[in-house]
Design an enzyme around this catalytic site. Structure first.
Site, mmCIF file in Angstrom:
data_model
loop_
_atom_site.group_PDB
_atom_site.id
_atom_site.type_symbol
_atom_site.label_atom_id
_atom_site.label_comp_id
_atom_site.label_asym_id
_atom_site.label_seq_id
_atom_site.Cartn_x
_atom_site.Cartn_y
_atom_site.Cartn_z
ATOM 1 N N LEU A 90 0.803 -1.226 0.000
ATOM 2 C CA LEU A 90 0.000 0.000 0.000
ATOM 3 C C LEU A 90 0.837 1.277 0.000
ATOM 4 C CD1 LEU A 90 -2.639 -1.191 2.620
ATOM 5 C CD2 LEU A 90 -2.718 -1.402 0.124
ATOM 6 N N GLY A 121 -1.846 6.404 -2.446
ATOM 7 C CA GLY A 121 -2.983 6.272 -3.365
ATOM 8 C C GLY A 121 -4.046 5.377 -2.749
ATOM 9 N N HIS A 122 -3.617 4.192 -2.311
ATOM 10 C CA HIS A 122 -4.558 3.273 -1.661
ATOM 11 C C HIS A 122 -5.162 3.926 -0.411
ATOM 12 C CE1 HIS A 122 -1.617 0.251 -3.471
ATOM 13 N NE2 HIS A 122 -2.763 -0.133 -4.002
ATOM 14 N N GLY A 139 -9.562 3.641 -7.845
ATOM 15 C CA GLY A 139 -8.798 4.792 -8.293
ATOM 16 C C GLY A 139 -8.955 5.071 -9.779
ATOM 17 N N LYS A 145 -6.640 6.160 -11.463
ATOM 18 C CA LYS A 145 -5.364 5.802 -12.091
ATOM 19 C C LYS A 145 -5.582 4.610 -13.034
ATOM 20 C CE LYS A 145 -0.890 3.957 -11.406
ATOM 21 N NZ LYS A 145 -1.172 2.525 -11.285
ATOM 22 N N MET A 169 1.317 7.493 -8.082
ATOM 23 C CA MET A 169 1.761 6.465 -7.137
ATOM 24 C C MET A 169 1.328 5.093 -7.620
ATOM 25 S SD MET A 169 1.434 8.066 -3.416
ATOM 26 C CE MET A 169 2.222 9.624 -3.055
ATOM 27 N N ARG A 226 4.185 -0.663 -8.216
ATOM 28 C CA ARG A 226 5.296 -1.060 -9.099
ATOM 29 C C ARG A 226 6.414 -0.017 -9.138
ATOM 30 N NH1 ARG A 226 0.795 -3.412 -12.283
ATOM 31 N NH2 ARG A 226 1.145 -5.662 -12.402
HETATM 32 P P1 AMP Z 1 -3.952 -2.079 -6.813
HETATM 33 O O1 AMP Z 1 -3.475 -2.494 -5.454
HETATM 34 O O2 AMP Z 1 -2.879 -1.574 -7.693
HETATM 35 O O3 AMP Z 1 -4.852 -3.110 -7.449
HETATM 36 O O4 AMP Z 1 -4.880 -0.812 -6.558
HETATM 37 C C1 AMP Z 1 -5.991 -0.891 -5.699
HETATM 38 C C2 AMP Z 1 -6.841 0.336 -5.909
HETATM 39 O O5 AMP Z 1 -6.080 1.504 -5.622
HETATM 40 C C3 AMP Z 1 -7.326 0.478 -7.360
HETATM 41 O O6 AMP Z 1 -8.677 0.914 -7.362
HETATM 42 C C4 AMP Z 1 -6.395 1.516 -7.919
HETATM 43 O O7 AMP Z 1 -6.961 2.259 -8.980
HETATM 44 C C5 AMP Z 1 -6.175 2.396 -6.711
HETATM 45 N N1 AMP Z 1 -4.936 3.170 -6.873
HETATM 46 C C6 AMP Z 1 -3.700 2.676 -7.103
HETATM 47 N N2 AMP Z 1 -2.823 3.688 -7.253
HETATM 48 C C7 AMP Z 1 -3.523 4.832 -7.124
HETATM 49 C C8 AMP Z 1 -3.187 6.207 -7.179
HETATM 50 N N3 AMP Z 1 -1.944 6.629 -7.416
HETATM 51 N N4 AMP Z 1 -4.169 7.118 -7.000
HETATM 52 C C9 AMP Z 1 -5.450 6.705 -6.772
HETATM 53 N N5 AMP Z 1 -5.828 5.429 -6.703
HETATM 54 C C10 AMP Z 1 -4.881 4.501 -6.877
#
Ligand code: AMP
Length: 281
Positions: free
Chosen positions: A33, A36-37, A147, A149, A184, A187
């Site tokens: 995390l 963003g998360h 997000g 993103k 953010m 990766r």
């Molecule tokens: P992930 O863990 O990458 O699957 O992301 C989980 C959630 O966090 C998803 O809905 C993503 O779109 C959101 N997310 C990841 N990075 C960001 C960010 N930089 N800004 C806003 N939301 C984000």
């Protein structure tokens, strides 16, 4: 914060809360995390008396040549962050819990998944739609937070929730960026020093698009050529796609007089990064 690994016990705990009339906010993640998360988590906590977060690196949304095995994971660190934010429930299932032997049902959203990451990452959105459906059925949240993103993912999940009459509101949350503009992402952790500089090519090209629009450019073809050249001016970049699409249907637009989203996917070294910006016209 209570952590559950098994669907049965987790459901039983949530159903008591629901019977007591509590609205549930849900934030699905793959962990590792960052701010963003946590921004999604904070919004869920603000809007709902009960907040659930899941951490699950979903194997079926990764193609065999992708980074499922190496995707960054740190459960203890993530759990500490979520505890500090005041999350009520953390769901942390194993791959076997979600996909037991013999699992054979998937969810496919057609149309919206034809292009962009859908075209470049075969099977990716089927994996996403399937796991999000399962999580929505397990958690039964009133609100889910995702997000912008992952703009295409947000659209795909919104369409799926609508098409399948899933009683949940999908809330899109603005992209959270580092001070210099880099979106953010879990990766980003893999970027080496010089790759971190090249990673800025994504955000800077979105700023370039804004500049072109302000200068009166209306041809997406011209903007695309400029963005491609700009990204290639950074070391170690390999473009997966640069697209200008309609914000709802995600189909390419030729004329930038209308609202559009500039969508980018770029490999920086071995790390695939995505970013986007919505232009309202
Ligand atoms: P992930 O863990 O990458 O699957 O992301 C989980 C959630 O966090 C998803 O809905 C993503 O779109 C959101 N997310 C990841 N990075 C960001 C960010 N930089 N800004 C806003 N939301 C984000």
């Amino acid at each position: 914060m209570k952590t559950y690994k098994h669907i049965g016990e987790f459901r039983a705990a949530l159903s008591e809360l629901r019977r007591a009339g509590n609205a549930i906010g849900f934030v699905p993640t793959m962990g590792f995390l960052h701010e963003g998360h946590l921004t999604l988590v904070r919004q869920a906590i603000r809007d709902n008396p009960v907040t659930v977060v899941s951490i699950f690196v979903n194997p079926i949304q990764f193609a065999p040549n992708e980074d499922y095995e190496t995707y960054p994971r740190d459960f203890d660190r993530d759990a500490a962050f979520l505890e500090k934010e005041g999350v009520d429930y953390l769901f942390y299932p194993s791959a076997e819990e979600i996909y037991p032997d013999g699992f054979s049902t998937t969810v496919n959203v057609s149309g919206l998944t034809d292009g962009l990451c859908g075209a470049k990452r075969r099977g990716h959105f089927e994996g996403v739609a399937t796991v999000v459906t399962k999580l929505l059925l397990i958690v039964s949240p009133d609100n889910i937070y995702m997000g912008m993103k992952d703009y295409q993912q947000l659209k795909v999940v919104s369409k799926m929730v609508k098409d399948l009459n899933i009683p949940c509101k999908v809330n899109g949350v603005e992209i959270v960026r580092e001070d210099d503009g880099l979106a953010m992402s879990s990766r980003n952790f893999f970027l080496r020093k010089e790759e971190r500089d090249s990673a800025l090519s994504l955000y800077n090209s979105l700023s370039l698009v804004r500049k072109l629009i302000n200068e009166g450019v209306t041809s997406s073809e011209k903007a695309k050529v400029d963005v491609i050249n700009y990204i290639h001016s950074y070391k170690n970049t390999r473009i997966d796609y640069v697209e200008f699409v309609d914000p709802d249907r995600l189909k390419p637009v030729e004329n930038l007089n209308v609202s559009f989203v500039c969508m980018l996917a770029v490999y920086v070294g071995g790390v695939r990064l995505i970013d986007n910006m919505v232009f309202y016209r």
